[in-house]
Design an enzyme around this catalytic site. Structure first.
Site, PDB file in Angstrom:
ATOM      1  N   ARG A  36       0.788  -1.232   0.000  1.00  0.00           N
ATOM      2  CA  ARG A  36       0.000   0.000   0.000  1.00  0.00           C
ATOM      3  C   ARG A  36       0.823   1.286   0.000  1.00  0.00           C
ATOM      4  O   ARG A  36       0.269   2.351   0.150  1.00  0.00           O
ATOM      5  CB  ARG A  36      -0.943  -0.016   1.218  1.00  0.00           C
ATOM      6  CG  ARG A  36      -1.945  -1.165   1.138  1.00  0.00           C
ATOM      7  CD  ARG A  36      -2.745  -1.373   2.419  1.00  0.00           C
ATOM      8  NE  ARG A  36      -3.650  -2.524   2.246  1.00  0.00           N
ATOM      9  CZ  ARG A  36      -3.263  -3.787   2.469  1.00  0.00           C
ATOM     10  NH1 ARG A  36      -2.036  -4.056   2.892  1.00  0.00           N
ATOM     11  NH2 ARG A  36      -4.107  -4.785   2.264  1.00  0.00           N
ATOM     12  N   HIS A 120       0.139 -15.295   7.528  1.00  0.00           N
ATOM     13  CA  HIS A 120      -0.429 -15.377   6.184  1.00  0.00           C
ATOM     14  C   HIS A 120       0.237 -16.429   5.335  1.00  0.00           C
ATOM     15  O   HIS A 120       0.180 -16.373   4.106  1.00  0.00           O
ATOM     16  CB  HIS A 120      -0.317 -14.007   5.485  1.00  0.00           C
ATOM     17  CG  HIS A 120      -1.168 -12.965   6.134  1.00  0.00           C
ATOM     18  ND1 HIS A 120      -0.991 -11.620   5.903  1.00  0.00           N
ATOM     19  CD2 HIS A 120      -2.169 -13.071   7.033  1.00  0.00           C
ATOM     20  CE1 HIS A 120      -1.875 -10.954   6.625  1.00  0.00           C
ATOM     21  NE2 HIS A 120      -2.592 -11.806   7.318  1.00  0.00           N
ATOM     22  N   CYS A 148      -0.071 -29.952 -11.216  1.00  0.00           N
ATOM     23  CA  CYS A 148       0.558 -30.973 -10.377  1.00  0.00           C
ATOM     24  C   CYS A 148       0.839 -32.236 -11.198  1.00  0.00           C
ATOM     25  O   CYS A 148       0.192 -32.467 -12.231  1.00  0.00           O
ATOM     26  CB  CYS A 148      -0.385 -31.317  -9.223  1.00  0.00           C
ATOM     27  SG  CYS A 148       0.165 -32.672  -8.163  1.00  0.00           S
ATOM     28  N   SER A 189       0.936  -1.246   7.563  1.00  0.00           N
ATOM     29  CA  SER A 189      -0.072  -0.176   7.563  1.00  0.00           C
ATOM     30  C   SER A 189      -1.164  -0.483   8.579  1.00  0.00           C
ATOM     31  O   SER A 189      -2.014   0.349   8.853  1.00  0.00           O
ATOM     32  CB  SER A 189      -0.686  -0.049   6.158  1.00  0.00           C
ATOM     33  OG  SER A 189      -1.294  -1.296   5.807  1.00  0.00           O
ATOM     34  N   ILE A 232      13.196   1.329   8.338  1.00  0.00           N
ATOM     35  CA  ILE A 232      13.331   0.278   9.353  1.00  0.00           C
ATOM     36  C   ILE A 232      14.783  -0.182   9.469  1.00  0.00           C
ATOM     37  O   ILE A 232      15.312  -0.348  10.570  1.00  0.00           O
ATOM     38  CB  ILE A 232      12.413  -0.911   8.992  1.00  0.00           C
ATOM     39  CG1 ILE A 232      10.952  -0.521   9.210  1.00  0.00           C
ATOM     40  CG2 ILE A 232      12.767  -2.161   9.797  1.00  0.00           C
ATOM     41  CD1 ILE A 232       9.967  -1.431   8.514  1.00  0.00           C
TER      42      ILE A 232
HETATM   43  P1  NAD Z   1     -10.866 -12.415   8.122  1.00  0.00           P
HETATM   44  O1  NAD Z   1     -11.171 -11.041   8.652  1.00  0.00           O
HETATM   45  O2  NAD Z   1     -11.956 -13.216   7.508  1.00  0.00           O
HETATM   46  O3  NAD Z   1     -10.163 -13.273   9.313  1.00  0.00           O
HETATM   47  C1  NAD Z   1      -9.787 -14.600   9.034  1.00  0.00           C
HETATM   48  C2  NAD Z   1     -10.257 -15.517  10.198  1.00  0.00           C
HETATM   49  O4  NAD Z   1      -9.238 -15.561  11.212  1.00  0.00           O
HETATM   50  C3  NAD Z   1     -11.534 -15.069  10.877  1.00  0.00           C
HETATM   51  O5  NAD Z   1     -12.323 -16.229  11.007  1.00  0.00           O
HETATM   52  C4  NAD Z   1     -11.076 -14.584  12.251  1.00  0.00           C
HETATM   53  O6  NAD Z   1     -12.025 -14.877  13.246  1.00  0.00           O
HETATM   54  C5  NAD Z   1      -9.846 -15.422  12.509  1.00  0.00           C
HETATM   55  N1  NAD Z   1      -8.910 -14.729  13.429  1.00  0.00           N
HETATM   56  C6  NAD Z   1      -8.141 -13.722  13.080  1.00  0.00           C
HETATM   57  N2  NAD Z   1      -7.379 -13.308  14.105  1.00  0.00           N
HETATM   58  C7  NAD Z   1      -7.671 -14.074  15.151  1.00  0.00           C
HETATM   59  C8  NAD Z   1      -7.199 -14.111  16.496  1.00  0.00           C
HETATM   60  N3  NAD Z   1      -6.269 -13.257  16.973  1.00  0.00           N
HETATM   61  N4  NAD Z   1      -7.718 -15.036  17.322  1.00  0.00           N
HETATM   62  C9  NAD Z   1      -8.636 -15.883  16.830  1.00  0.00           C
HETATM   63  N5  NAD Z   1      -9.134 -15.893  15.561  1.00  0.00           N
HETATM   64  C10 NAD Z   1      -8.650 -14.988  14.741  1.00  0.00           C
HETATM   65  O7  NAD Z   1      -9.691 -12.271   7.062  1.00  0.00           O
HETATM   66  P2  NAD Z   1      -9.912 -11.890   5.513  1.00  0.00           P
HETATM   67  O8  NAD Z   1     -10.123 -10.426   5.397  1.00  0.00           O
HETATM   68  O9  NAD Z   1     -10.951 -12.797   4.927  1.00  0.00           O
HETATM   69  O10 NAD Z   1      -8.525 -12.255   4.841  1.00  0.00           O
HETATM   70  C11 NAD Z   1      -7.920 -13.388   5.334  1.00  0.00           C
HETATM   71  C12 NAD Z   1      -6.482 -13.034   5.554  1.00  0.00           C
HETATM   72  O11 NAD Z   1      -5.755 -13.237   4.321  1.00  0.00           O
HETATM   73  C13 NAD Z   1      -6.252 -11.564   5.942  1.00  0.00           C
HETATM   74  O12 NAD Z   1      -5.521 -11.524   7.140  1.00  0.00           O
HETATM   75  C14 NAD Z   1      -5.420 -11.022   4.782  1.00  0.00           C
HETATM   76  O13 NAD Z   1      -4.434 -10.121   5.224  1.00  0.00           O
HETATM   77  C15 NAD Z   1      -4.739 -12.281   4.291  1.00  0.00           C
HETATM   78  N6  NAD Z   1      -4.225 -12.070   2.935  1.00  0.00           N
HETATM   79  C16 NAD Z   1      -3.004 -12.603   2.614  1.00  0.00           C
HETATM   80  C17 NAD Z   1      -2.493 -12.407   1.343  1.00  0.00           C
HETATM   81  C18 NAD Z   1      -1.149 -12.949   1.007  1.00  0.00           C
HETATM   82  O14 NAD Z   1      -0.685 -12.752  -0.102  1.00  0.00           O
HETATM   83  N7  NAD Z   1      -0.519 -13.600   1.971  1.00  0.00           N
HETATM   84  C19 NAD Z   1      -3.215 -11.699   0.389  1.00  0.00           C
HETATM   85  C20 NAD Z   1      -4.453 -11.177   0.753  1.00  0.00           C
HETATM   86  C21 NAD Z   1      -4.949 -11.365   2.034  1.00  0.00           C
HETATM   87  N1  APR Z   2      10.662   1.550   6.577  1.00  0.00           N
HETATM   88  C1  APR Z   2       9.543   1.913   7.252  1.00  0.00           C
HETATM   89  N2  APR Z   2       8.281   1.749   6.759  1.00  0.00           N
HETATM   90  C2  APR Z   2       8.163   1.218   5.518  1.00  0.00           C
HETATM   91  C3  APR Z   2       9.287   0.834   4.747  1.00  0.00           C
HETATM   92  C4  APR Z   2      10.573   1.021   5.334  1.00  0.00           C
HETATM   93  N3  APR Z   2      11.692   0.682   4.694  1.00  0.00           N
HETATM   94  N4  APR Z   2       8.831   0.353   3.557  1.00  0.00           N
HETATM   95  C5  APR Z   2       7.481   0.434   3.582  1.00  0.00           C
HETATM   96  N5  APR Z   2       7.078   0.947   4.763  1.00  0.00           N
HETATM   97  C6  APR Z   2       5.696   1.112   5.241  1.00  0.00           C
HETATM   98  C7  APR Z   2       4.761   1.716   4.226  1.00  0.00           C
HETATM   99  O1  APR Z   2       4.676   3.107   4.422  1.00  0.00           O
HETATM  100  C8  APR Z   2       3.435   1.020   4.542  1.00  0.00           C
HETATM  101  O2  APR Z   2       2.623   1.802   5.392  1.00  0.00           O
HETATM  102  O3  APR Z   2       5.248  -0.199   5.493  1.00  0.00           O
HETATM  103  C9  APR Z   2       3.843  -0.248   5.312  1.00  0.00           C
HETATM  104  C10 APR Z   2       3.497  -1.525   4.561  1.00  0.00           C
HETATM  105  O4  APR Z   2       2.089  -1.648   4.608  1.00  0.00           O
HETATM  106  P1  APR Z   2       1.364  -2.590   3.542  1.00  0.00           P
HETATM  107  O5  APR Z   2       1.948  -2.368   2.205  1.00  0.00           O
HETATM  108  O6  APR Z   2      -0.113  -2.415   3.754  1.00  0.00           O
HETATM  109  O7  APR Z   2       1.784  -4.074   3.975  1.00  0.00           O
HETATM  110  P2  APR Z   2       1.150  -4.924   5.167  1.00  0.00           P
HETATM  111  O8  APR Z   2       0.722  -4.046   6.301  1.00  0.00           O
HETATM  112  O9  APR Z   2       2.099  -6.015   5.433  1.00  0.00           O
HETATM  113  O10 APR Z   2      -0.196  -5.567   4.473  1.00  0.00           O
HETATM  114  C11 APR Z   2      -0.955  -6.519   5.281  1.00  0.00           C
HETATM  115  O11 APR Z   2      -2.308  -7.148   3.372  1.00  0.00           O
HETATM  116  O12 APR Z   2      -2.547  -7.828   1.172  1.00  0.00           O
HETATM  117  C12 APR Z   2      -2.464  -8.229   2.476  1.00  0.00           C
HETATM  118  O13 APR Z   2      -1.785 -10.289   3.243  1.00  0.00           O
HETATM  119  C13 APR Z   2      -1.295  -9.124   2.658  1.00  0.00           C
HETATM  120  O14 APR Z   2       0.162  -9.385   4.520  1.00  0.00           O
HETATM  121  C14 APR Z   2      -0.437  -8.411   3.673  1.00  0.00           C
HETATM  122  C15 APR Z   2      -1.478  -7.619   4.408  1.00  0.00           C
END
Ligand code: NAD
Ligand code: APR
Length: 246
Positions: A36, A120, A148, A189, A232
């Site tokens: 973001r 994640h 696969c 974020s 960071i």
């Molecule tokens: P969500 O809001 O549906 O939460 C997922 C589930 O986890 C819910 O059932 C919630 O109750 C449970 N949960 C979360 N925290 C908990 C805690 N501390 N204790 C107990 N239960 C808990 O999530 P979503 O919006 O459907 O998205 C699922 C997740 O996938 C998000 O966290 C999102 O960031 C992640 N995501 C990952 C990627 C990636 O590339 N890795 C991409 C997009 C989204």
């Molecule tokens: N130093 C300090 N801050 C930084 C740096 C840096 N070098 N680089 C980026 N940032 C900050 C940006 O300003 C931004 O606010 O880190 C933050 C990254 O936020 P996101 O891009 O939203 O990433 P994240 O918070 O990990 O997203 C959460 O969203 O799409 C899902 O599952 C995905 O794990 C991801 C989750």
């Protein structure tokens, strides 16, 4: 600034149980774009729920596979930076209990951290929807890399929007957070739930909350310290220098 980093070093020295929480901002200095950030974030101009979601997995396999091929290409070209190594050293020295990460790049483990809760999942592995066999992610870059040996469709073992988070990682993260007296957020974020519950849980459990992030987050008012004017990597190197007394 410097004063804030000195204060963070002191809090780390005094902490009984410090826990680190990382987001994509932890890996931008390794060359992996975050999601973001204003110009460079992956989600700029894209709808994540159309790409990184169970919906895309069902109804847009081409788009899903292309999105993750691009993410895996980036991952294989990058490596952990010095900040990841410092966090691994702090774990070795007993300074931090563990790292709760939203990142799927595996860089904390690659840098030597052992106590890592991956909320994640991990982009380094693929699994088959049909037979659940797993493969290294590099297979996605080969021709027919999404197929696969059994003929089923291969997906990365990351948590997609719409999927629940792995219970084991959630439980580990909750346990560490409950007992933390210092909770350090690096590069998130904090807009995605449920991951963003943990900094709030830490504060409720009486911990000091520190947020290091280039842009403001919705939890800044809750934090005891916010450092937004340094990367960071710079903060971790400066704090490490303070702690090592040179
Ligand atoms: P969500 O809001 O549906 O939460 C997922 C589930 O986890 C819910 O059932 C919630 O109750 C449970 N949960 C979360 N925290 C908990 C805690 N501390 N204790 C107990 N239960 C808990 O999530 P979503 O919006 O459907 O998205 C699922 C997740 O996938 C998000 O966290 C999102 O960031 C992640 N995501 C990952 C990627 C990636 O590339 N890795 C991409 C997009 C989204
Ligand atoms: N130093 C300090 N801050 C930084 C740096 C840096 N070098 N680089 C980026 N940032 C900050 C940006 O300003 C931004 O606010 O880190 C933050 C990254 O936020 P996101 O891009 O939203 O990433 P994240 O918070 O990990 O997203 C959460 O969203 O799409 C899902 O599952 C995905 O794990 C991801 C989750």
């Amino acid at each position: 600034g410097e004063t804030q980093m000195k204060m963070l070093a002191e809090w780390l020295r005094d902490a009984r149980q410090a826990v680190v929480f990382t987001g994509a901002g932890m890996s931008t200095e390794s060359g992996l774009p975050d999601f973001r950030s204003a110009q460079s974030g992956i989600w700029q101009g894209k709808d994540p729920t159309q790409l990184a979601s169970t919906q895309a997995l069902r109804h847009n396999r081409e788009g899903f596979a292309a999105f993750y091929r691009m993410r895996i290409e980036g991952l294989l070209a990058c490596r952990p930076h010095e900040g990841h190594a410092i966090l691994a050293e702090w774990e070795r020295r007993g300074r931090i209990r563990g790292i709760i990460t939203q990142n799927v790049d595996g860089f904390h483990q690659q840098a030597g951290s052992r106590n890592v809760a991956e909320l994640h999942g991990n982009l380094g592995t693929l699994c088959c929807l049909a037979c659940e066999r797993t493969y290294p992610a590099a297979r996605y870059l080969q021709p027919d890399g999404t197929v696969c040996d059994c003929g089923g469709f291969l997906r990365p073992t990351v948590v997609l929007f719409g999927e629940a988070l792995p219970q084991a990682a959630l439980a580990k993260a909750s346990e560490w957070t409950e007992q933390a007296d210092l909770f350090l957020v690096l590069g998130s974020s904090l807009v995605v739930s449920p991951a963003n519950w943990f900094p709030q849980q830490a504060k409720a459990a009486g911990a000091r909350l520190v947020i290091i992030n280039r842009e403001p987050t919705p939890l800044d008012d809750l934090a005891d310290l916010v450092i937004g004017d340094a990367l960071i990597g710079t903060v971790l190197k400066t704090v490490e220098a303070e702690l090592s007394g040179y």
